[in-house]
Write a protein that holds these residues in place. Sequence first.
Motif, PDB file in Angstrom:
ATOM      1  N   UNK A 159       0.856  -1.181   0.000  1.00 51.82           N
ATOM      2  CA  UNK A 159       0.000   0.000   0.000  1.00 51.82           C
ATOM      3  C   UNK A 159       0.892   1.230   0.000  1.00 51.82           C
ATOM      4  N   UNK A 160       0.364   2.340  -0.515  1.00 50.93           N
ATOM      5  CA  UNK A 160       1.110   3.596  -0.447  1.00 50.93           C
ATOM      6  C   UNK A 160       0.283   4.590   0.357  1.00 50.93           C
ATOM      7  N   UNK A 161       0.975   5.511   1.000  1.00 47.82           N
ATOM      8  CA  UNK A 161       0.324   6.331   2.016  1.00 47.82           C
ATOM      9  C   UNK A 161       1.126   7.592   2.292  1.00 47.82           C
ATOM     10  N   UNK A 162       0.516   8.486   3.047  1.00 50.01           N
ATOM     11  CA  UNK A 162       1.199   9.582   3.713  1.00 50.01           C
ATOM     12  C   UNK A 162       1.021   9.330   5.196  1.00 50.01           C
ATOM     13  N   UNK A 163       2.113   9.371   5.938  1.00 51.87           N
ATOM     14  CA  UNK A 163       2.042   9.215   7.391  1.00 51.87           C
ATOM     15  C   UNK A 163       1.638  10.550   8.004  1.00 51.87           C
ATOM     16  N   UNK A 164       1.032  10.476   9.195  1.00 54.18           N
ATOM     17  CA  UNK A 164       0.671  11.689   9.911  1.00 54.18           C
ATOM     18  C   UNK A 164       1.914  12.499  10.253  1.00 54.18           C
ATOM     19  N   UNK A 165       1.733  13.783  10.437  1.00 55.47           N
ATOM     20  CA  UNK A 165       2.861  14.673  10.711  1.00 55.47           C
ATOM     21  C   UNK A 165       2.876  15.200  12.140  1.00 55.47           C
ATOM     22  N   UNK A 166       1.914  14.768  12.956  1.00 59.80           N
ATOM     23  CA  UNK A 166       1.878  15.221  14.341  1.00 59.80           C
ATOM     24  C   UNK A 166       2.822  14.377  15.186  1.00 59.80           C
ATOM     25  N   UNK A 167       3.208  14.937  16.329  1.00 62.82           N
ATOM     26  CA  UNK A 167       4.106  14.207  17.233  1.00 62.82           C
ATOM     27  C   UNK A 167       3.469  12.876  17.630  1.00 62.82           C
ATOM     28  N   UNK A 168       4.226  11.826  17.536  1.00 61.14           N
ATOM     29  CA  UNK A 168       3.738  10.488  17.882  1.00 61.14           C
ATOM     30  C   UNK A 168       3.149   9.709  16.726  1.00 61.14           C
ATOM     31  N   UNK A 169       2.888  10.365  15.593  1.00 62.14           N
ATOM     32  CA  UNK A 169       2.332   9.657  14.430  1.00 62.14           C
ATOM     33  C   UNK A 169       3.343   8.680  13.842  1.00 62.14           C
ATOM     34  N   UNK A 170       4.622   9.058  13.904  1.00 61.58           N
ATOM     35  CA  UNK A 170       5.719   8.217  13.417  1.00 61.58           C
ATOM     36  C   UNK A 170       6.804   8.232  14.480  1.00 61.58           C
TER      37      UNK A 170
END
Length: 191
Positions: A159-170
């Motif tokens: 799958x392709x995606x955009x990860x979240x950009x908030x603290x703790x998302x990655x």
Amino acid sequence: MKMETKKDIIEERLDEVPNMSCNLASKVCYRIETRSNLPKRFMSAFEVGGEESKTSMNSEEEFLLIEGYAAVFEKHSHDMGGWKEIVSRDAFRDVMDDDVAFVVNHDGNLVLSRSKNGSLFYTPDSIGLKISAAVPLSLSYSRDLHSQLKHGLIDGMSFSFWAGEEEGDVEWNEDMTERRINRFSQLIDVA
């Protein structure tokens, strides 16, 4: 007593899919079905246009029904170039209404099915992100996909995606060899 592994559970779940051939190495099941015998949830996807075009569509048109896992939770990905990825169980919580395409090898020009028209369903379960798709065999590249599945040439889904950009998302581990995704902000496609 033998402890069940994720692979055992996936194999058991996919074995429960009625009348489908399963390639357990890739965790993908498939079967050919005519339009008139498609599961009801897919029927609206192929009823396009006015009443005239609905009745003139070929009820014996063939579809490749595909089920499998585009992501598996809490399991290391393949090597991504010096690091591996892990997807958290609730990482898909914000993308369940996204319009997602099922494509060949992440190529947006080779769309097989799409959630927007009801020919693709995706949902997280206890194992990962499970997809179900009805793919028209009138597409030349869907016939290629069927042949590759039949001969065991496909060895996985993605799958392709955009990860979240908030603290703790990655989160990265200390030596930057493992990335944990806790929240996706967009699910682009499954392949």
